[in-house]
Design an enzyme around this catalytic site. Structure first.
Site, short mmCIF file in Angstrom:
data_model
loop_
_atom_site.label_atom_id
_atom_site.label_comp_id
_atom_site.label_asym_id
_atom_site.label_seq_id
_atom_site.Cartn_x
_atom_site.Cartn_y
_atom_site.Cartn_z
CG ASP A 99 0.29 -4.52 2.98
OD1 ASP A 99 0.44 -3.52 1.60
OD2 ASP A 99 -0.56 -3.80 4.17
CB SER A 143 3.27 2.04 6.10
OG SER A 143 2.42 1.59 7.05
CG HIS A 171 -0.76 -0.05 2.80
ND1 HIS A 171 -0.20 -0.31 3.12
CD2 HIS A 171 0.29 1.14 3.56
CE1 HIS A 171 0.80 -0.11 4.40
NE2 HIS A 171 0.38 0.99 4.59
#
Length: 435
Positions: free
Chosen positions: A104, A177, A60
């Site tokens: 992911d 992230s 992402h």
């Protein structure tokens, strides 16, 4: 403890990078105005997983990327005041090697990168209460470090999801992230992925993709550009108390074989509908998500060793797995890295001819260019991936490699470009600015 953490930061920081992503997305305009699509900038984190210039991050983080750049750590990065106040920012362009949106994770490659790789922790040795540290760039603040504990070694956010996470209370915020969650030895326990929050900030509920998953994904993305999934030809369901009572099963929990696919490896090996799964490759089959997760991590074509309960008997069954392959996986074998290179886009492509169109059932239309690999030659970061099919450039239908090259070469620098592609059976547009 201070000395241990000081040694940890000196070991880890030289391998952690900030990731800058340029993309296109919706922007707010005046009330009542038409939708506006414009350039967007986003920030994430990543770390060197292999000293060949490979960087692991979240899918992402680089979603819809037009350009990906990494910010290199400062020379002799060690968390001290001198390096913290350094104003130097060295950027390098990164290319996408492969992406798995399901897990992911994304693998990037930076040519000429000379940074050390971080070692991966052994997931089976991770313990609840173990001290861990989150490295990254939360909210764009470079070189931030937080610490906490492993709250749970295996957390399933949804009981129906096969994905398993390491849960931690180490403060994680947007921008973390893709960064590493490491133990006191500097080994990567997991990749920081998401938080559960009502406020949008850290509330002590952070989740990381476990090191075992990361290790398998890295090997496969580096070698193939995508995940290779294995199949044995069976369907599984969770045993409920109602099901157990109605079918008079020997247990009221666990996993049952609900289907054995005709002509598949499981049928050939003797598996039967109604068998209760006891273990897979020596791992207890206590629930469906764990079984699916462990099976996904298989990185060998050795036979799958099943133990099942059938009536009162316990049976051992060895099943030869088969690889789930895309119709386009074999196309790379007929491509020539020189003749099939589209240098302006940084891809190697293969034309869909009559033979390919006849053998590929998933095609929307019998034309286009199949992307078989990314190349480092492109001057523009184009958001396409292996197995994408390029159908048009700015509404101009593309049927040949020569036509694709001509369409791109006719563009002036700074021209907005939109490709129509087919990805995983679906049509979509991807946009970028030609440079």
């Amino acid at each position: 403890m201070n000395e241990s953490i000081d040694a940890l930061t000196k070991k880890v920081w030289p391998s952690v990078v900030q990731i800058l992503v340029s993309s296109f997305g919706p922007q707010e305009g005046p009330p009542g105005s038409a939708a506006i699509v414009g350039r967007q900038q986003s920030v994430g984190s990543g770390f060197v997983i292999d000293d060949g210039g490979y960087i692991m991050t979240n899918a992402h983080v680089i979603s819809g990327a037009r350009r990906i750049q990494i910010v290199l750590p400062a020379d002799n990065a060690d968390g001290t005041l001198a390096t913290a106040l350094s104003g130097k920012m060295r950027l390098m362009n990164a290319q996408i090697v492969g992406v798995t949106t399901e897990l992911d994770l994304a693998l990037l490659k930076v040519e000429g990168l000379k940074l050390p790789a971080l070692p991966m922790a052994t997931y089976s040795l991770v313990r609840q209460g173990e001290m861990v540290f989150a490295f990254g760039s939360p909210n764009g603040l470079r070189n931030s470090l937080t610490h906490g504990l492993v709250s749970a070694v295996a957390r399933q956010v949804s009981p129906d999801s096969p994905q398993i996470f390491v849960q931690t209370d180490a403060p994680i915020n947007p921008g973390n992230s893709g960064g590493p969650l490491v133990n006191i030895r500097g080994e990567v326990v997991g990749v920081n992925t998401f938080i559960m929050s009502q406020s949008g900030g850290n509330e002590g509920l952070g989740f990381a993709v476990p090191s075992a998953t990361v290790r398998t994904v890295f090997r496969q993305l580096r070698q193939y550009g995508h995940l290779r999934k294995q199949e044995v030809g069976m369907s599984l369901q969770t045993i409920t108390p109602t099901m157990a009572a109605a079918l008079k099963l020997s247990r009221d929990n666990g996993v049952i074989v609900s289907d054995v696919w005709p002509g598949g490896p499981a049928e050939a090996a003797g598996l039967a509908v109604g068998d209760i799964l006891a273990s897979v490759d020596g791992q207890a089959a206590e629930n469906l998500p764990t079984v699916v997760y462990n099976f996904r991590l298989r990185d060998t074509l050795d036979n799958v060793q099943l133990v099942v309960v059938r009536g009162e008997a316990q049976l051992s069954i060895s099943v030869k797995p088969v690889e789930q392959r895309s119709e386009f996986d074999s196309v790379s074998s007929i491509s020539d890295p020189t003749k099939n290179l589209v240098s302006e886009l940084g891809i190697i492509g293969v034309e869909i001819d009559a033979d390919l169109a006849a053998s590929a059932s998933g095609l929307r239309d019998p034309y286009g260019i199949i992307v078989v690999a990314r190349a480092a030659s492109g001057t523009t970061d184009v958001p396409v991936m292996p197995r994408d099919i390029i159908r048009s450039v700015n509404n101009r239908r593309i049927t040949t490699l020569a036509g694709l090259r001509d369409s791109v070469r006719s563009l002036a620098p700074g021209t907005p470009v939109t490709l129509q592609i087919q990805r995983e059976g679906r049509l979509m547009f991807v946009s970028f600015v030609y440079e």
